[in-house]
Write a protein that holds these residues in place. Structure first.
Motif, PDB file in Angstrom:
ATOM      1  N   ILE A 225       0.820  -1.218   0.000  1.00  0.00           N
ATOM      2  CA  ILE A 225       0.000   0.000   0.000  1.00  0.00           C
ATOM      3  C   ILE A 225       0.857   1.273   0.000  1.00  0.00           C
ATOM      4  O   ILE A 225       0.619   2.185  -0.803  1.00  0.00           O
ATOM      5  CB  ILE A 225      -0.986  -0.009   1.192  1.00  0.00           C
ATOM      6  N   PRO A 226       1.889   1.373   0.879  1.00  0.00           N
ATOM      7  CA  PRO A 226       2.752   2.565   0.799  1.00  0.00           C
ATOM      8  C   PRO A 226       3.431   2.719  -0.566  1.00  0.00           C
ATOM      9  O   PRO A 226       3.567   3.841  -1.076  1.00  0.00           O
ATOM     10  CB  PRO A 226       3.800   2.307   1.899  1.00  0.00           C
ATOM     11  N   MET A 227       3.845   1.588  -1.163  1.00  0.00           N
ATOM     12  CA  MET A 227       4.469   1.656  -2.485  1.00  0.00           C
ATOM     13  C   MET A 227       3.510   2.194  -3.533  1.00  0.00           C
ATOM     14  O   MET A 227       3.873   3.047  -4.351  1.00  0.00           O
ATOM     15  CB  MET A 227       4.970   0.271  -2.900  1.00  0.00           C
ATOM     16  N   LEU A 228       2.271   1.691  -3.528  1.00  0.00           N
ATOM     17  CA  LEU A 228       1.281   2.158  -4.493  1.00  0.00           C
ATOM     18  C   LEU A 228       0.994   3.645  -4.313  1.00  0.00           C
ATOM     19  O   LEU A 228       0.868   4.391  -5.292  1.00  0.00           O
ATOM     20  CB  LEU A 228      -0.013   1.355  -4.348  1.00  0.00           C
ATOM     21  N   LYS A 229       0.894   4.069  -3.043  1.00  0.00           N
ATOM     22  CA  LYS A 229       0.592   5.480  -2.782  1.00  0.00           C
ATOM     23  C   LYS A 229       1.740   6.395  -3.186  1.00  0.00           C
ATOM     24  O   LYS A 229       1.516   7.561  -3.542  1.00  0.00           O
ATOM     25  CB  LYS A 229       0.267   5.666  -1.297  1.00  0.00           C
ATOM     26  N   ILE A 230       2.966   5.872  -3.133  1.00  0.00           N
ATOM     27  CA  ILE A 230       4.123   6.672  -3.534  1.00  0.00           C
ATOM     28  C   ILE A 230       4.286   6.671  -5.052  1.00  0.00           C
ATOM     29  O   ILE A 230       4.448   7.720  -5.678  1.00  0.00           O
ATOM     30  CB  ILE A 230       5.406   6.151  -2.848  1.00  0.00           C
ATOM     31  N   VAL A 231       4.239   5.476  -5.658  1.00  0.00           N
ATOM     32  CA  VAL A 231       4.451   5.364  -7.105  1.00  0.00           C
ATOM     33  C   VAL A 231       3.319   6.010  -7.893  1.00  0.00           C
ATOM     34  O   VAL A 231       3.548   6.650  -8.923  1.00  0.00           O
ATOM     35  CB  VAL A 231       4.596   3.875  -7.505  1.00  0.00           C
ATOM     36  N   PHE A 232       2.068   5.848  -7.404  1.00  0.00           N
ATOM     37  CA  PHE A 232       0.916   6.382  -8.130  1.00  0.00           C
ATOM     38  C   PHE A 232       0.276   7.558  -7.384  1.00  0.00           C
ATOM     39  O   PHE A 232      -0.945   7.717  -7.392  1.00  0.00           O
ATOM     40  CB  PHE A 232      -0.119   5.281  -8.349  1.00  0.00           C
ATOM     41  N   ALA A 233       1.098   8.337  -6.724  1.00  0.00           N
ATOM     42  CA  ALA A 233       0.608   9.511  -5.986  1.00  0.00           C
ATOM     43  C   ALA A 233      -0.160  10.442  -6.920  1.00  0.00           C
ATOM     44  O   ALA A 233       0.333  10.815  -7.992  1.00  0.00           O
ATOM     45  CB  ALA A 233       1.776  10.252  -5.350  1.00  0.00           C
ATOM     46  N   GLY A 234      -1.394  10.781  -6.537  1.00  0.00           N
ATOM     47  CA  GLY A 234      -2.201  11.694  -7.345  1.00  0.00           C
ATOM     48  C   GLY A 234      -2.931  11.025  -8.497  1.00  0.00           C
ATOM     49  O   GLY A 234      -3.694  11.689  -9.214  1.00  0.00           O
ATOM     50  N   HIS A 235      -2.740   9.729  -8.692  1.00  0.00           N
ATOM     51  CA  HIS A 235      -3.411   9.012  -9.782  1.00  0.00           C
ATOM     52  C   HIS A 235      -4.896   8.908  -9.457  1.00  0.00           C
ATOM     53  O   HIS A 235      -5.275   8.507  -8.368  1.00  0.00           O
ATOM     54  CB  HIS A 235      -2.804   7.619  -9.949  1.00  0.00           C
ATOM     55  N   GLU A 236      -5.755   9.237 -10.430  1.00  0.00           N
ATOM     56  CA  GLU A 236      -7.194   9.275 -10.166  1.00  0.00           C
ATOM     57  C   GLU A 236      -7.798   7.897  -9.909  1.00  0.00           C
ATOM     58  O   GLU A 236      -8.863   7.774  -9.284  1.00  0.00           O
ATOM     59  CB  GLU A 236      -7.928   9.939 -11.344  1.00  0.00           C
TER      60      GLU A 236
END
Length: 281
Positions: A225-236
């Motif tokens: 989850i932290p990885m997804l939030k960092i890699v796809f930060a701001g992704h709709e």
């Protein structure tokens, strides 16, 4: 740290688990998704399935289930820890490779955030543990309860973020199908690792096979989850992309728990068979 050190020499086992987890697993999922892309399943849930394939092994669940069966716990500990460290670098690259990226992807920012979020706490924890190990063994703080509570909070907050989004387009048909696909993937890969690791020339013991089954097929939610939030930060569509991982984690624990008696019975019978076939002196 003693268990990790003792497990270092089993290189073939480590290579099998890490290659299966971080190469074979995501590549196979990618091929499978090429077939599913022609269906009516929500495309962002399918992309979420790909992110599951790219995740490193978990630090806890694979070890707990391996220990419950009586498998090679040292190997499970080492590969969970090593796979997590490896995943800090490999997983973001896999996510960007399979899900596409532009030249503007902030690699430096991604890796620096992951380093501060994951690596630094792990390193500090290992250093501190060396100095307070005796105290921990005497007092036995409820770290298991704390860890489970934190994980539950991560799942809860991520679900809240997902379903509180007014623009989310999640149909029940796609969600049910994704659940079915996830369980099918887990069973298929567990069977595949079992077949590979029990061949006559594999060189793995029954205890090794148990560690392989769980470490190769389990995926980390706490790192994911932290990885997804960092890699796809701001992704709709970040909320939808996260859903398959949120389903995969509890499903792997439930499925693993259900299979523990069966796998344990198999391992005990195999070990007895090995002892019976050894020549007596």
């Amino acid at each position: 740290m003693g268990e990790l050190t003792s497990a270092l020499v089993h290189l073939k086992l480590h290579l099998f688990i890490q290659i299966f987890t971080l190469a074979f697993f995501p590549a196979t999922i990618w091929l499978f998704l090429q077939l599913l892309s022609v269906t009516s399943i929500n495309e962002w849930l399918l992309k979420g399935l790909q992110t599951v394939g790219c995740m490193p092994p978990p630090v806890s669940s694979a070890v707990i289930l391996t220990k419950a069966v009586g498998g090679n716990e040292a190997a499970a500990i080492f590969n969970s820890a090593f796979g997590s460290f490896l995943g800090i670098v490999v997983t973001p690259l896999l996510l960007l490779l399979f899900l596409g990226s532009s030249s503007s992807v902030p690699f430096t920012s991604i890796f620096s955030q992951l380093f501060m979020t994951v690596v630094v706490p792990l390193v500090i924890g290992q250093i501190v543990r060396r100095y307070i190990k005796d105290w921990l063994e005497r007092k036995k703080p409820p770290f298991g309860v704390v860890s489970s509570s934190v994980l539950l909070m991560i799942i809860y907050t991520t679900f809240c973020d997902t379903f509180s989004n007014p623009h989310i387009d999640l149909d029940k048909f796609s969600l049910v199908l994704i659940l079915f696909i996830i369980v099918s993937i887990q069973l298929s890969f567990m069977l595949l690792t079992f077949i590979f690791s029990t061949r006559n020339n594999s060189g793995f013991t029954p205890a090794d096979t148990v560690a392989i089954i769980f470490c190769s097929t389990h995926k980390s939610l706490t790192l994911g989850i932290p990885m997804l939030k960092i890699v796809f930060a701001g992704h709709e569509h970040l909320s939808l992309i996260s859903v398959p991982l949120l389903i995969y984690h509890p499903a792997q624990i439930l499925l693993g728990s259900v299979l523990v008696p069966t796998i344990k019975s198999w391992m005990v019978s195999r070990q007895k068979g090995v002892k019976l076939t050894r020549p007596t002196v």
